[in-house]
Design an enzyme around this catalytic site. Sequence first.
Site, PDB file in Angstrom:
ATOM      1  N   ASP A 134      -8.337   3.379   1.840  1.00 57.83           N
ATOM      2  CA  ASP A 134      -7.258   3.469   2.897  1.00 57.83           C
ATOM      3  C   ASP A 134      -8.034   4.101   4.081  1.00 57.83           C
ATOM      4  OD1 ASP A 134      -4.987   4.171   4.583  1.00 57.83           O
ATOM      5  OD2 ASP A 134      -4.223   5.299   3.077  1.00 57.83           O
ATOM      6  N   CYS A 141      -1.345   0.254   7.488  1.00 59.41           N
ATOM      7  CA  CYS A 141      -2.911   0.060   7.496  1.00 59.41           C
ATOM      8  C   CYS A 141      -3.221  -1.205   6.666  1.00 59.41           C
ATOM      9  CB  CYS A 141      -3.800   1.251   7.386  1.00 59.41           C
ATOM     10  SG  CYS A 141      -4.139   2.572   8.304  1.00 59.41           S
ATOM     11  N   ARG A 142      -3.410  -0.702   5.176  1.00 57.14           N
ATOM     12  CA  ARG A 142      -3.940  -1.828   4.365  1.00 57.14           C
ATOM     13  C   ARG A 142      -2.950  -3.085   4.113  1.00 57.14           C
ATOM     14  NH1 ARG A 142      -5.212   1.854  -0.473  1.00 57.14           N
ATOM     15  NH2 ARG A 142      -3.459   2.683   0.018  1.00 57.14           N
ATOM     16  N   SER A 143      -1.632  -2.838   3.843  1.00 56.96           N
ATOM     17  CA  SER A 143      -0.835  -3.876   3.719  1.00 56.96           C
ATOM     18  C   SER A 143      -0.278  -4.913   4.647  1.00 56.96           C
ATOM     19  CB  SER A 143       0.490  -3.437   2.698  1.00 56.96           C
ATOM     20  OG  SER A 143       1.101  -2.493   3.378  1.00 56.96           O
ATOM     21  N   CYS A 188       0.796  -1.200   0.164  1.00 63.84           N
ATOM     22  CA  CYS A 188      -0.166   0.164   0.133  1.00 63.84           C
ATOM     23  C   CYS A 188       0.694   1.225   0.148  1.00 63.84           C
ATOM     24  CB  CYS A 188      -1.051  -0.083   1.092  1.00 63.84           C
ATOM     25  SG  CYS A 188      -0.230   0.077   2.762  1.00 63.84           S
ATOM     26  N   ASN A 235       2.391   1.540   4.458  1.00 64.86           N
ATOM     27  CA  ASN A 235       2.688   0.279   4.837  1.00 64.86           C
ATOM     28  C   ASN A 235       2.358   0.219   6.599  1.00 64.86           C
ATOM     29  OD1 ASN A 235       5.240  -1.938   5.524  1.00 64.86           O
ATOM     30  ND2 ASN A 235       3.181  -2.490   4.919  1.00 64.86           N
TER      31      ASN A 235
END
Length: 145
Positions: free
Chosen positions: A120, A14-16, A9, A12
Amino acid sequence: MPTRILFVCLGNICRSPAAEGVFRALCPEAETDSAGTASYHVGEPPYGPMQAAARARGLDLSDLRARQFRGADFGSFDLIVAMDASNLENIEALRPAGSETPVRLFTDYAPESGADHVPDPYYTRDFDGCLDLIEQAAKGLKAAL
């Protein structure tokens, strides 16, 4: 042969890392990592509210630390999964000549969701909605392996 998958993301945090945590719980035989296309948070743990939302689902992300995506990752992974089109473009910009490592959008593995990217939650504040989509895509990715 274990599959090596990198989730990417922007920052690095939150999402990934959430995608890495969900997928490693779902498919522990795979080798996973996560990275960001930007260097904003290198060395930091996942964002507190994302960790809390993941913890509420039985996932511990506390051992993860942000790092920046690098061209060498193409040689270290069998598949690189981007959270949105902008990050996919940034990943492709670093592709070394001759590399054939596939780069895919994570939402490609959750076509029934109708989503074209993983929003996000750092900005949307919808950590649970993000995790719902990540879990759906992770199940689709596992089925595709």
